[in-house]
Design a protein around this motif. Sequence first.
Motif, PDB file in Angstrom:
ATOM      1  N   ARG A  16      11.318  11.232 -52.920  1.00 29.96           N
ATOM      2  CA  ARG A  16      12.447  10.359 -52.618  1.00 29.96           C
ATOM      3  C   ARG A  16      12.020   9.206 -51.699  1.00 29.96           C
ATOM      4  O   ARG A  16      12.469   8.064 -51.865  1.00 29.96           O
ATOM      5  CB  ARG A  16      13.573  11.170 -51.974  1.00 29.96           C
ATOM      6  N   GLN A  17      11.145   9.502 -50.738  1.00 30.26           N
ATOM      7  CA  GLN A  17      10.642   8.447 -49.851  1.00 30.26           C
ATOM      8  C   GLN A  17       9.864   7.397 -50.628  1.00 30.26           C
ATOM      9  O   GLN A  17      10.029   6.186 -50.420  1.00 30.26           O
ATOM     10  CB  GLN A  17       9.754   9.057 -48.769  1.00 30.26           C
ATOM     11  N   ARG A  18       8.996   7.875 -51.515  1.00 29.07           N
ATOM     12  CA  ARG A  18       8.178   6.933 -52.296  1.00 29.07           C
ATOM     13  C   ARG A  18       9.044   6.111 -53.245  1.00 29.07           C
ATOM     14  O   ARG A  18       8.787   4.932 -53.480  1.00 29.07           O
ATOM     15  CB  ARG A  18       7.098   7.693 -53.073  1.00 29.07           C
ATOM     16  N   ARG A  19      10.082   6.731 -53.806  1.00 31.06           N
ATOM     17  CA  ARG A  19      10.981   5.973 -54.678  1.00 31.06           C
ATOM     18  C   ARG A  19      11.671   4.866 -53.894  1.00 31.06           C
ATOM     19  O   ARG A  19      11.753   3.711 -54.351  1.00 31.06           O
ATOM     20  CB  ARG A  19      12.031   6.904 -55.285  1.00 31.06           C
ATOM     21  N   ALA A  20      12.166   5.190 -52.707  1.00 27.83           N
ATOM     22  CA  ALA A  20      12.830   4.187 -51.884  1.00 27.83           C
ATOM     23  C   ALA A  20      11.866   3.074 -51.494  1.00 27.83           C
ATOM     24  O   ALA A  20      12.230   1.881 -51.507  1.00 27.83           O
ATOM     25  CB  ALA A  20      13.422   4.846 -50.631  1.00 27.83           C
ATOM     26  N   ALA A  21      10.617   3.445 -51.174  1.00 30.03           N
ATOM     27  CA  ALA A  21       9.619   2.431 -50.814  1.00 30.03           C
ATOM     28  C   ALA A  21       9.298   1.541 -52.006  1.00 30.03           C
ATOM     29  O   ALA A  21       9.100   0.323 -51.859  1.00 30.03           O
ATOM     30  CB  ALA A  21       8.345   3.113 -50.306  1.00 30.03           C
ATOM     31  N   SER A  22       9.259   2.137 -53.210  1.00 32.69           N
ATOM     32  CA  SER A  22       8.989   1.354 -54.421  1.00 32.69           C
ATOM     33  C   SER A  22      10.113   0.364 -54.677  1.00 32.69           C
ATOM     34  O   SER A  22       9.874  -0.813 -54.985  1.00 32.69           O
ATOM     35  CB  SER A  22       8.822   2.295 -55.614  1.00 32.69           C
ATOM     36  N   ALA A  27      12.122  -5.178 -54.556  1.00 32.07           N
ATOM     37  CA  ALA A  27      13.148  -6.106 -54.083  1.00 32.07           C
ATOM     38  C   ALA A  27      12.530  -7.225 -53.256  1.00 32.07           C
ATOM     39  O   ALA A  27      12.958  -8.390 -53.339  1.00 32.07           O
ATOM     40  CB  ALA A  27      14.196  -5.354 -53.260  1.00 32.07           C
ATOM     41  N   ASP A  28      11.511  -6.891 -52.464  1.00 33.58           N
ATOM     42  CA  ASP A  28      10.824  -7.911 -51.669  1.00 33.58           C
ATOM     43  C   ASP A  28      10.123  -8.925 -52.574  1.00 33.58           C
ATOM     44  O   ASP A  28      10.155 -10.136 -52.313  1.00 33.58           O
ATOM     45  CB  ASP A  28       9.808  -7.262 -50.729  1.00 33.58           C
ATOM     46  N   VAL A  29       9.471  -8.443 -53.637  1.00 30.60           N
ATOM     47  CA  VAL A  29       8.801  -9.351 -54.570  1.00 30.60           C
ATOM     48  C   VAL A  29       9.823 -10.278 -55.220  1.00 30.60           C
ATOM     49  O   VAL A  29       9.573 -11.480 -55.404  1.00 30.60           O
ATOM     50  CB  VAL A  29       8.022  -8.556 -55.640  1.00 30.60           C
ATOM     51  N   LEU A  30      10.995  -9.747 -55.576  1.00 29.09           N
ATOM     52  CA  LEU A  30      12.049 -10.566 -56.171  1.00 29.09           C
ATOM     53  C   LEU A  30      12.512 -11.639 -55.186  1.00 29.09           C
ATOM     54  O   LEU A  30      12.715 -12.808 -55.568  1.00 29.09           O
ATOM     55  CB  LEU A  30      13.219  -9.680 -56.584  1.00 29.09           C
ATOM     56  N   ARG A 108      23.074  -5.590 -53.621  1.00 24.77           N
ATOM     57  CA  ARG A 108      22.738  -4.180 -53.820  1.00 24.77           C
ATOM     58  C   ARG A 108      21.240  -3.992 -54.009  1.00 24.77           C
ATOM     59  O   ARG A 108      20.664  -3.012 -53.537  1.00 24.77           O
ATOM     60  CB  ARG A 108      23.493  -3.618 -55.036  1.00 24.77           C
ATOM     61  N   VAL A 109      20.599  -4.915 -54.713  1.00 23.76           N
ATOM     62  CA  VAL A 109      19.146  -4.828 -54.900  1.00 23.76           C
ATOM     63  C   VAL A 109      18.433  -4.985 -53.573  1.00 23.76           C
ATOM     64  O   VAL A 109      17.521  -4.216 -53.233  1.00 23.76           O
ATOM     65  CB  VAL A 109      18.670  -5.902 -55.911  1.00 23.76           C
ATOM     66  N   GLN A 110      18.831  -5.988 -52.793  1.00 23.52           N
ATOM     67  CA  GLN A 110      18.166  -6.231 -51.526  1.00 23.52           C
ATOM     68  C   GLN A 110      18.447  -5.128 -50.500  1.00 23.52           C
ATOM     69  O   GLN A 110      17.674  -4.945 -49.560  1.00 23.52           O
ATOM     70  CB  GLN A 110      18.579  -7.594 -50.963  1.00 23.52           C
ATOM     71  N   ALA A 111      19.519  -4.379 -50.673  1.00 24.44           N
ATOM     72  CA  ALA A 111      19.796  -3.243 -49.801  1.00 24.44           C
ATOM     73  C   ALA A 111      18.993  -2.005 -50.203  1.00 24.44           C
ATOM     74  O   ALA A 111      19.067  -0.977 -49.514  1.00 24.44           O
ATOM     75  CB  ALA A 111      21.297  -2.925 -49.827  1.00 24.44           C
ATOM     76  N   GLY A 112      18.233  -2.110 -51.305  1.00 24.34           N
ATOM     77  CA  GLY A 112      17.425  -0.980 -51.753  1.00 24.34           C
ATOM     78  C   GLY A 112      18.231   0.127 -52.392  1.00 24.34           C
ATOM     79  O   GLY A 112      17.764   1.274 -52.468  1.00 24.34           O
ATOM     80  N   GLU A 113      19.428  -0.173 -52.885  1.00 24.73           N
ATOM     81  CA  GLU A 113      20.311   0.846 -53.437  1.00 24.73           C
ATOM     82  C   GLU A 113      20.062   1.117 -54.918  1.00 24.73           C
ATOM     83  O   GLU A 113      20.439   2.176 -55.427  1.00 24.73           O
ATOM     84  CB  GLU A 113      21.772   0.423 -53.238  1.00 24.73           C
ATOM     85  N   VAL A 114      19.450   0.157 -55.619  1.00 27.08           N
ATOM     86  CA  VAL A 114      19.214   0.295 -57.060  1.00 27.08           C
ATOM     87  C   VAL A 114      17.837  -0.278 -57.398  1.00 27.08           C
ATOM     88  O   VAL A 114      17.327  -1.140 -56.681  1.00 27.08           O
ATOM     89  CB  VAL A 114      20.293  -0.453 -57.883  1.00 27.08           C
ATOM     90  N   PRO A 115      17.230   0.188 -58.469  1.00 22.52           N
ATOM     91  CA  PRO A 115      15.939  -0.380 -58.871  1.00 22.52           C
ATOM     92  C   PRO A 115      16.094  -1.793 -59.414  1.00 22.52           C
ATOM     93  O   PRO A 115      17.129  -2.140 -60.011  1.00 22.52           O
ATOM     94  CB  PRO A 115      15.447   0.579 -59.958  1.00 22.52           C
ATOM     95  N   VAL A 116      15.081  -2.595 -59.212  1.00 21.55           N
ATOM     96  CA  VAL A 116      15.126  -3.999 -59.629  1.00 21.55           C
ATOM     97  C   VAL A 116      15.294  -4.127 -61.133  1.00 21.55           C
ATOM     98  O   VAL A 116      15.974  -5.037 -61.620  1.00 21.55           O
ATOM     99  CB  VAL A 116      13.858  -4.726 -59.134  1.00 21.55           C
ATOM    100  N   TRP A 117      14.701  -3.227 -61.901  1.00 22.71           N
ATOM    101  CA  TRP A 117      14.727  -3.399 -63.356  1.00 22.71           C
ATOM    102  C   TRP A 117      16.154  -3.374 -63.904  1.00 22.71           C
ATOM    103  O   TRP A 117      16.455  -4.055 -64.888  1.00 22.71           O
ATOM    104  CB  TRP A 117      13.852  -2.349 -64.049  1.00 22.71           C
ATOM    105  N   ARG A 118      17.033  -2.616 -63.276  1.00 19.90           N
ATOM    106  CA  ARG A 118      18.423  -2.590 -63.763  1.00 19.90           C
ATOM    107  C   ARG A 118      19.114  -3.927 -63.505  1.00 19.90           C
ATOM    108  O   ARG A 118      19.866  -4.434 -64.343  1.00 19.90           O
ATOM    109  CB  ARG A 118      19.188  -1.451 -63.102  1.00 19.90           C
TER     110      ARG A 118
END
Length: 469
Positions: A16-22, A27-30, A108-118
């Motif tokens: 879960r930690q690694r998923r959140a970091a990913s 989001a940072d790259v975006l 929502r993306v910048q808050a890290g709540e969802v993956p960028v691809w969605r």
Amino acid sequence: MFEEVTTPRDLIGLARQRRAASWRAEADVLAIAYEWAIAHPAGEDGWNAAAFHHPLGDEPISGDGTPEVAASCVAELGAALGVSTDAAKKLIGHAIEMVHRLPRVWRRVQAGEVPVWRARLVAEATIHRDPALSPEAMAWIDAQVAPFLEKIGRAQMERILAQAIELYGLAAQEPPRDEDNDGRYVHIHTPIGPFAGSMRIEAEVSNADGHDLTQALAAGAAALKAGGSTASLDVRRSVALGELARQQTSLDLAGAEAEGDDGGEGSAGTVAGTADGSMQRKARRVDLHLHFSAEVQPDGTTGINPIGFLENGQKLALLSQVQSWINDSHTDVRILPVIDLNTQLSTSRYEPTDRIRRQVMLRDRTCVFPWCTRPARSCDLDHVEPFDHDAAAEGRPQPGPTATDNLAALCRSHHRLKTHTGWRLTSPASGVFEWTSPHGQRFRRDRHGTSDLTDGDESVHAVGQLCPT
């Protein structure tokens, strides 16, 4: 890495930690892509704006009313991220679309709540929607999608878009259906998978044409069965369709030249007279560019590798498939001279000879800009060191000869980038190209792919690998 993981619960927590970091990193790259774009606006009236170029016109990278971005800045970001220039255009376009037309999704993306691809799936759908979505429709879509972004799929996104178009009266009035606009079409789909064994054809034709085609395929399948074929009816109908294409028997146009509007290589069929005076169209010639390499077999002899490369469609091909094509009595087989890629060819002219052109295209395979994958056969041949048109008249040595080791395959956009921007190209050896970007990034491109030389990193990125020989 896992020294502190002692239980399955710890392992789940680490996942879960690694998923959140990913998600945070993506989001940072975006966000970086957006800031990079805003720092490089297009000129007045958008004369140098980044766009996707198609035969029917240019397509913007983001939706109506969003800021335009200078085309020359895109390649630098793409190179830094290890992706093609077109992929960088998409990333930048999606970031701009979210910030300016999908702000709830962006938050929502910048808050890290969802993956960028969605979020990018939503942005891609809204950017290229026809008819174009109004600001009011975009605000409604943003409000509908953002709370449930982690659950939105392509089918649901299509339904939301269709609902917005209906709610805000954006549906274009359909033109009247007539003889030339009645929904008929033929789609020939690019093969999926590594081998080019078959292709899927989808069509909608008129009742009369469909009836004639059905009868012709039935007759062809019956003839194959009478000739001893034990294949299934579907297979025999498929073979019969290929025979119709080659022989033009049931669909013979009797003297008319084929239109040849499919965009592929090859010459139109010609018409020849038969013994009874009727006209019969000869088989159309289609050029397939195949590459098979010789290799040493386990017993010490030299043989041909049974798996080769088919340039058309960038697929693999089996030697047995090629043999079946050659055995077809209606196949026009043309074998070009073998070109040694290690030989240095040159000419005193500015334009390369056909032999030099083929050699460079076979050597480079694709555009040699970092991570570009456009086939070399559709690229320009550029002089790495510029050709001096006055050198011969003034008795000076030619600084940029038209020779194998001074030519590079470049697609049109990267050719312009090299000519008109700060990107610098050198070629330390034939087929090896070293690029330096305006901001000091360094890359090497050779037959193995793209290597990042910036800060001494020479690792080859898998995304830049070329297809095998």
